[in-house]
Design an enzyme around this catalytic site. Sequence first.
Site, PDB file in Angstrom:
ATOM      1  N   HIS B  80     -36.286  37.809   6.332  1.00  0.00           N
ATOM      2  CA  HIS B  80     -35.069  37.428   5.597  1.00  0.00           C
ATOM      3  C   HIS B  80     -35.306  37.667   4.105  1.00  0.00           C
ATOM      4  CE1 HIS B  80     -31.743  35.101   3.945  1.00  0.00           C
ATOM      5  NE2 HIS B  80     -32.616  34.387   3.260  1.00  0.00           N
ATOM      6  N   ASP B 109     -22.368  63.118 -14.425  1.00  0.00           N
ATOM      7  CA  ASP B 109     -23.058  62.614 -13.234  1.00  0.00           C
ATOM      8  C   ASP B 109     -24.357  61.995 -13.725  1.00  0.00           C
ATOM      9  OD1 ASP B 109     -24.356  62.349 -10.598  1.00  0.00           O
ATOM     10  OD2 ASP B 109     -22.699  63.616  -9.917  1.00  0.00           O
ATOM     11  N   TRP B 145     -42.492  36.451   2.319  1.00  0.00           N
ATOM     12  CA  TRP B 145     -42.186  37.697   1.598  1.00  0.00           C
ATOM     13  C   TRP B 145     -43.219  37.956   0.518  1.00  0.00           C
ATOM     14  CZ3 TRP B 145     -40.733  38.983  -3.508  1.00  0.00           C
ATOM     15  CH2 TRP B 145     -40.571  37.905  -4.382  1.00  0.00           C
ATOM     16  N   SER B 172     -38.648  54.801  -4.301  1.00  0.00           N
ATOM     17  CA  SER B 172     -37.204  54.914  -4.486  1.00  0.00           C
ATOM     18  C   SER B 172     -36.762  54.229  -5.779  1.00  0.00           C
ATOM     19  CB  SER B 172     -36.495  54.302  -3.276  1.00  0.00           C
ATOM     20  OG  SER B 172     -35.188  53.936  -3.598  1.00  0.00           O
ATOM     21  N   SER B 173     -37.255  53.018  -6.023  1.00  0.00           N
ATOM     22  CA  SER B 173     -36.841  52.285  -7.219  1.00  0.00           C
ATOM     23  C   SER B 173     -37.309  52.972  -8.485  1.00  0.00           C
ATOM     24  CB  SER B 173     -37.436  50.878  -7.217  1.00  0.00           C
ATOM     25  OG  SER B 173     -36.799  50.101  -6.271  1.00  0.00           O
ATOM     26  N   HIS B 256     -42.358  38.223 -11.013  1.00  0.00           N
ATOM     27  CA  HIS B 256     -41.424  37.590 -11.935  1.00  0.00           C
ATOM     28  C   HIS B 256     -40.485  38.581 -12.598  1.00  0.00           C
ATOM     29  CE1 HIS B 256     -39.470  34.384 -13.911  1.00  0.00           C
ATOM     30  NE2 HIS B 256     -39.330  35.255 -14.883  1.00  0.00           N
ATOM     31  N   GLU B 258     -39.506  41.098 -11.270  1.00  0.00           N
ATOM     32  CA  GLU B 258     -38.606  41.413 -10.160  1.00  0.00           C
ATOM     33  C   GLU B 258     -37.418  40.457 -10.101  1.00  0.00           C
ATOM     34  OE1 GLU B 258     -38.248  43.710  -7.978  1.00  0.00           O
ATOM     35  OE2 GLU B 258     -36.935  42.755  -6.505  1.00  0.00           O
ATOM     36  N   TYR B 260     -36.011  39.046 -12.515  1.00  0.00           N
ATOM     37  CA  TYR B 260     -35.080  39.433 -13.574  1.00  0.00           C
ATOM     38  C   TYR B 260     -34.422  40.756 -13.277  1.00  0.00           C
ATOM     39  CZ  TYR B 260     -35.886  35.299 -16.072  1.00  0.00           C
ATOM     40  OH  TYR B 260     -35.896  33.974 -16.393  1.00  0.00           O
ATOM     41  N   SER B 271     -20.774  40.052 -18.009  1.00  0.00           N
ATOM     42  CA  SER B 271     -20.385  40.388 -19.379  1.00  0.00           C
ATOM     43  C   SER B 271     -19.281  41.440 -19.403  1.00  0.00           C
ATOM     44  CB  SER B 271     -21.591  40.912 -20.152  1.00  0.00           C
ATOM     45  OG  SER B 271     -22.615  39.960 -20.130  1.00  0.00           O
ATOM     46  N   HIS B 305     -46.365  30.935 -13.377  1.00  0.00           N
ATOM     47  CA  HIS B 305     -45.656  29.692 -13.063  1.00  0.00           C
ATOM     48  C   HIS B 305     -45.372  29.586 -11.559  1.00  0.00           C
ATOM     49  CE1 HIS B 305     -41.650  31.911 -14.117  1.00  0.00           C
ATOM     50  NE2 HIS B 305     -41.946  32.068 -12.857  1.00  0.00           N
ATOM     51  N   HIS B 306     -45.635  30.671 -10.827  1.00  0.00           N
ATOM     52  CA  HIS B 306     -45.539  30.591  -9.363  1.00  0.00           C
ATOM     53  C   HIS B 306     -46.841  30.097  -8.765  1.00  0.00           C
ATOM     54  CE1 HIS B 306     -41.688  32.724  -9.209  1.00  0.00           C
ATOM     55  NE2 HIS B 306     -42.142  33.382 -10.257  1.00  0.00           N
ATOM     56  N   THR B 331     -32.033  32.862 -22.006  1.00  0.00           N
ATOM     57  CA  THR B 331     -31.127  32.704 -20.878  1.00  0.00           C
ATOM     58  C   THR B 331     -29.963  31.807 -21.270  1.00  0.00           C
ATOM     59  OG1 THR B 331     -33.109  32.814 -19.502  1.00  0.00           O
ATOM     60  CG2 THR B 331     -31.055  32.219 -18.414  1.00  0.00           C
ATOM     61  N   LYS B 334     -27.281  33.505 -23.356  1.00  0.00           N
ATOM     62  CA  LYS B 334     -26.315  34.292 -22.591  1.00  0.00           C
ATOM     63  C   LYS B 334     -25.188  33.402 -22.094  1.00  0.00           C
ATOM     64  CE  LYS B 334     -28.608  38.236 -21.311  1.00  0.00           C
ATOM     65  NZ  LYS B 334     -27.643  39.214 -20.961  1.00  0.00           N
ATOM     66  N   ARG B 453     -41.389  24.057   2.283  1.00  0.00           N
ATOM     67  CA  ARG B 453     -40.615  25.204   2.751  1.00  0.00           C
ATOM     68  C   ARG B 453     -41.388  25.921   3.837  1.00  0.00           C
ATOM     69  NH1 ARG B 453     -41.490  29.552  -2.212  1.00  0.00           N
ATOM     70  NH2 ARG B 453     -40.307  30.951  -0.874  1.00  0.00           N
TER      71      ARG B 453
HETATM   72  C1  HEM Z   1     -34.249  29.676 -16.856  1.00  0.00           C
HETATM   73  C2  HEM Z   1     -34.852  30.572 -16.211  1.00  0.00           C
HETATM   74  C3  HEM Z   1     -35.856  30.336 -15.099  1.00  0.00           C
HETATM   75  C4  HEM Z   1     -36.952  29.534 -15.079  1.00  0.00           C
HETATM   76  C5  HEM Z   1     -37.444  28.650 -16.190  1.00  0.00           C
HETATM   77  C6  HEM Z   1     -37.555  29.701 -13.788  1.00  0.00           C
HETATM   78  C7  HEM Z   1     -38.705  29.066 -13.361  1.00  0.00           C
HETATM   79  C8  HEM Z   1     -39.247  29.175 -12.101  1.00  0.00           C
HETATM   80  C9  HEM Z   1     -40.448  28.558 -11.677  1.00  0.00           C
HETATM   81  C10 HEM Z   1     -41.326  27.681 -12.536  1.00  0.00           C
HETATM   82  C11 HEM Z   1     -40.650  28.886 -10.382  1.00  0.00           C
HETATM   83  C12 HEM Z   1     -41.825  28.490  -9.503  1.00  0.00           C
HETATM   84  C13 HEM Z   1     -41.469  27.304  -8.714  1.00  0.00           C
HETATM   85  C14 HEM Z   1     -42.506  27.039  -7.678  1.00  0.00           C
HETATM   86  O1  HEM Z   1     -42.825  27.931  -6.853  1.00  0.00           O
HETATM   87  O2  HEM Z   1     -42.992  25.909  -7.669  1.00  0.00           O
HETATM   88  C15 HEM Z   1     -39.587  29.729  -9.984  1.00  0.00           C
HETATM   89  C16 HEM Z   1     -39.446  30.263  -8.722  1.00  0.00           C
HETATM   90  C17 HEM Z   1     -38.551  31.263  -8.422  1.00  0.00           C
HETATM   91  N1  HEM Z   1     -37.582  31.751  -9.252  1.00  0.00           N
HETATM   92 FE1  HEM Z   1     -37.168  31.092 -11.125  1.00  0.00          FE
HETATM   93  N2  HEM Z   1     -36.824  30.552 -13.054  1.00  0.00           N
HETATM   94  C18 HEM Z   1     -35.787  30.969 -13.828  1.00  0.00           C
HETATM   95  C19 HEM Z   1     -34.829  31.871 -13.477  1.00  0.00           C
HETATM   96  C20 HEM Z   1     -34.850  32.609 -12.328  1.00  0.00           C
HETATM   97  C21 HEM Z   1     -34.003  33.718 -12.082  1.00  0.00           C
HETATM   98  C22 HEM Z   1     -32.974  34.256 -13.026  1.00  0.00           C
HETATM   99  C23 HEM Z   1     -34.319  34.167 -10.856  1.00  0.00           C
HETATM  100  C24 HEM Z   1     -33.756  35.329 -10.044  1.00  0.00           C
HETATM  101  C25 HEM Z   1     -32.689  35.926 -10.212  1.00  0.00           C
HETATM  102  C26 HEM Z   1     -35.362  33.343 -10.333  1.00  0.00           C
HETATM  103  C27 HEM Z   1     -35.917  33.505  -9.087  1.00  0.00           C
HETATM  104  C28 HEM Z   1     -36.952  32.760  -8.597  1.00  0.00           C
HETATM  105  C29 HEM Z   1     -37.515  32.934  -7.292  1.00  0.00           C
HETATM  106  C30 HEM Z   1     -37.106  33.974  -6.256  1.00  0.00           C
HETATM  107  C31 HEM Z   1     -38.505  31.986  -7.170  1.00  0.00           C
HETATM  108  C32 HEM Z   1     -39.357  31.663  -5.954  1.00  0.00           C
HETATM  109  C33 HEM Z   1     -40.232  32.687  -5.482  1.00  0.00           C
HETATM  110  C34 HEM Z   1     -40.978  32.230  -4.266  1.00  0.00           C
HETATM  111  O3  HEM Z   1     -41.892  31.411  -4.390  1.00  0.00           O
HETATM  112  O4  HEM Z   1     -40.660  32.717  -3.173  1.00  0.00           O
HETATM  113  N3  HEM Z   1     -35.656  32.389 -11.245  1.00  0.00           N
HETATM  114  N4  HEM Z   1     -38.744  29.894 -11.042  1.00  0.00           N
HETATM  115 CU   LIG Z   2     -40.907  33.519 -11.865  1.00  0.00          CU
END
Ligand code: HEM
Ligand SMILES: [Cu+2]
Lengths: 281, 528, 380
Positions: B80, B109, B145, B172-173, B256, B258, B260, B271, B305-306, B331, B334, B453
């Site tokens: 998923h 093009d 994933w 591809s990307s 990370h 990714e 964004y 926008s 931070h992950h 952020t 914006k 999770r």
């Molecule tokens: C204000 C902006 C953001 C902050 C401060 C932030 C912070 C964080 C932090 C600290 C985690 C880790 C949490 C953990 O695993 O304990 C996290 C996870 C995640 N964030 Fe953000 N984030 C922000 C914006 C975004 C945006 C814009 C996206 C995607 C479009 C995003 C997608 C994700 C994803 C996919 C995960 C989890 C990944 C995983 O463990 O599978 N975040 N974020």
């Molecule tokens: Cu991140």
Amino acid sequence: MSQSTKSYFLPGPSFWPLIASISLFLLAGGFSMSLNKIAMGTPLMVAGGIALAYLLFGWFKEVIEESVSKHYNKQVDKSFRWGMGFFIFSEVMFFFGFFGALFYARNVSLPWLADAHGLTGAHAVWQNFSAAWPTAGPSLKLEGAMKPWGLPAINTLLLLTSGVTLTWAHWGLMKNKRNQIIIGLALTIALGAAFMYLQYTEYAEAAFTIKSGIYGATFYMLTGFHGLHVTMGTIMLAIILFRVLKGHFDSHDHFGFEAVAWYWHFVDVVWLFLFIFVYWL
Amino acid sequence: MSSTTTTHDAHGHDDHGHPTGLMRWVKSTNHKDIGTMYLWFSFTMFLFAGALAMGIRAELFQPGLQFIKPEVFNQLTTLHGLIMIFGAIMPAFVGFANWQVPLMIGAPDMAFPRLNNMSFWLLIPAAILLLASFFVPGGAAAGGWTMYPPLSVQGGMSVDMSIFALHILGVSSIVGSINIITTIFNMRAPGMTLMKMPMFVWTWLITAYLLIAAMPVLAGALTMLITDRHFGTHFFNAAGGGDPVLFQHVFWFFGHPEVYIMILPAFGILSTIIPTFARKPLFGYASMVYATAAIAVLSFVVWAHHMFTTGMPVAGQLFFMYSTMLISVPTGVKVFNWLATMWKGSMTFETPMLFSVAVVFLFTIGGFSGLVCAILPVDIQLQDTYYVVAHFHYVLFSGAAMSIMGGVYYWIPKWTGHMYDETLGKWHFWLTTIAFNVTFFPMHFTGLAGMPRRIPDYSQQFAEFNMISSLGAFALGLSQLLFLYVVIKCIRGGAKATNQVWDGAQGLEWTVASPAPFHTFETPPQVK
Amino acid sequence: MNKKAIFFLSTILGATFAQNGNAAYELNLRAPHSEIAHQIYDLHMLIVYVCLAIMVVVFGVMFYSIYKHRKSVGHEASQFHEHHLLEVVWTIIPAVILIAMAVPATKTILAMKDTSAADMTVKVTGLQWKWEYDYIGKDVKFISNLATTQDQIHGKSEKGENYLLEVDNPMVVPVGKKVRVLLTANDVIHSWSMPSFGVKQDAIPGFIKETWFRADAPGTYRGQCSELCGQAHGFMPIVVEAVSEEKYAAWIETKKAEAAAGAAGSDKEWTKEDLIANGKTVYEKNCAVCHQANGAGLPPAFPAMTGSKVALGAMWGADGKYLKDSHVDRLLNGKGVMPAWKAQLNDVEIASVITYERQALGNAATVDPIVQPSQIKAAR
Ligand code: HEM
Ligand SMILES: [Cu+2]
Ligand SMILES: [Cu+2]
């Protein structure tokens, strides 16, 4: 004809993308199978490899033909420049990942494994392990790490010289001095081939393998991918030499040559980093 | 104007000399056709990965194991995630880039039309590898994933297939991004300076940079994983001096940026839509550009931070906490800019605008939960719980996916020449928004209370919220079939769209006919 | 539309919260029971309130604008699109708020990282799919398994109050003492999580990571593995019992006695029936996750026991040592994903489970039909 160079060249429908897709599918599917001991895998991979070779030759041939028949205007030329530049940037990032792994292993994980901070003392998982580099880790033995000042130093010299000869060939191209181009390119190719030969000797004589812990893994991964790039670069140089002989380039219009030269210099620079961080320090 | 391949230009016909039927698509070198293929591919993957999620939510409907064995459950969550990210969201944005970037900058093009088609056709083998991996011995990849070793080293053949699929998607990307950057730098109409470019183009320019910088690093991580699996290397194995955590560093150095990559184009869509329906220029264009660039740069220094629970040294923990907190400043800028754009406008709320307003609101919730996760001590409680699942679905579903939906409603009249069914569009919007919140809002609570999770079964105290989530999820899944219907209906007919389509819309794409002819801007327009 | 949506949402939420009969679910972090957990709790509340306040202000503005600045109420669009002061202000204010949040967070991080001056140390090892606790310097070492029955999981019997959160051997610690926890893992990454103490630390194979806690009240605290570690990841809970110092001392003595009794069994001669009966318990606790309770396994990852060549083949060589790749070898030393059990099970347990695998689960081995604990003891 002359008018066509005014507008941006847009190619007509093409089969090459589909062939690219099929060849990578065969390669990836076949490789997955052969890694898991499924007999079908290897033939599929071979088929994919053939398709890929066919693709590269066919597609580049088409592009060269378009270029030679002057379909490309200045703007197209500029697109190629941007494209090649970013392609090389992506390659830089690819190597960056492996160098990052090397730095991390040496500066973070090995000291940790050796309990350099005295965190765990008698409870450490690995007793009596010291993090001195090079190492194959706590439970493997490393035989004969590489010394920088033998073959590698010669290799450095070879590659640096090849950068010079290539630039010399480029000057020849700018001044339409055919002999200088040909001699310069031929020298560069020879130096590249010599480099690869020495690299091959080095591998053949090495007492350790890619299985020799973190040192072996980072060493072979980095030098291996670099060697692959030198091989590609040498082949590309050979093709460029061939095109020079056919008179494809003139002093204004020779991006094919420059693209390969950029690539070659990139490979050079990667080697310098390899020499310093993999062989020397 | 008369070389072999540009003959049709001279005639000014649309599809003169072009293959029709299947070959039109297979051999295409037309940015609009390729964009269409990208969008359909993405939608198909979206529905497929959504179906996997239905399986997950069915199993989680109540405590106990009912339908799905634990190992299959892990396969569902893994695929998923992989398919939604690499198969649904990213290709959708590339589809938008294909359709819109040339139209918005007045280019005939993309810079490399054949490579463009290759980028698309590479998605197909990757998708086949991922889908087929369910049918090989041992089933699909089940390590999440994020594919952390050593768990992913234990997996079977499907892990190899997934890795190669990601390699191909990476190619591809990268090729697609090189194409987009080159197009933006080199194909703009005369007078279209960088600071006059539509915001969507800017966000894609920066996204493409991120892709070119990040994807090769993922390729490196996956290559090390493959050699650890099959060729005896010890990158991620302590016995040989490696470190499992090394993989996490390399992965998240890609990962990370990714995230964004998946949100910046969405910011671009917002926008574009918000000024149109506020009938007012975008507020703070320049600061928007700088904020996007700042986010892109910062996104490379926040990755760990992950990994707050891996036990990094304290200096590392502090650094990554501060940098992550910092990234929420641009952020926030914006969000403020969008509000200021709406302020004192003359707003109407057609479906695209409804989606955009909802995204601003819901994405901000996701931003705040991100901030909560950024505070390291708090994240210790939240890491690997449903709180994180809530966070990233607020930013990815209600941020990215709902922006994509809004974008489809916004531009589909230009693509098909027909207006979509506004009533059904609004239904789709409300159903999606409500069902989304019902599904994911409760996950904040279960996460806070400590539900991990990636588990197929949970203790009794989580039962109520999980049931609500599952009900919401089923509704959310069904609502997307309505989306499919609206899109198909719009393609097949509907009120004729004008060239301008939206009275407040600005930009070159609205100067061409609806549907946009096969070739546009063969003579570049002049931008003042 | 809008009103309907709000109504719908509030009905759902209302229905949820009204259902107070079942008070088990929670809306917030678990009640903190250590100093760190308290700090985390307060930090979280602080952030949530700040975020809520910002939300109210910002979206107050947005909804006001949506309400007032609509075309349908005849609002004309003004065309401003820049305001430098405003832009600077809304960059600086969030930055200041963030700095204000970073200060207490930093303090807590420094405290969390300070493992010095601990009263005792426990080494915790994550295994697929259970935890091992080793009380350093106390000679107490045991495995902690999920205690919830398969019947409960598969809906064949009523789920208990602590469904999935109960173990056979909890970790016991004295209240008010600083416990330093050393974490590692045997196979893949696991994560040891105890929300009430504000602790979550990944257990990484080959590395030792450390954390600490000090329980501030007696009680039973529960957590779960928090890093995906394979199929039974959801089934390896963590239970810590905080007790008074006397009870703790008594518990240590019981554990030691248990271990001694286990070791004594090694020298005794066991009957086939006793071995099988004992082996069934061991098997279901340790082996059934992979090889399944009925011995069918989950090929190809986990081979079936029934009819297995290893489980039916010879075990001992002419020299009296066990054969390579024999049943005994496989249990003691493992292979690939199959763990090595020699450090986790005692002689009696290994002998019993081998005998069980050879004589039950549809097997009836004729070569080396049973094995005695004393043989295992000698073979180690
Ligand atoms: C204000 C902006 C953001 C902050 C401060 C932030 C912070 C964080 C932090 C600290 C985690 C880790 C949490 C953990 O695993 O304990 C996290 C996870 C995640 N964030 Fe953000 N984030 C922000 C914006 C975004 C945006 C814009 C996206 C995607 C479009 C995003 C997608 C994700 C994803 C996919 C995960 C989890 C990944 C995983 O463990 O599978 N975040 N974020
Ligand atoms: Cu991140
Ligand atoms: Cu786990």
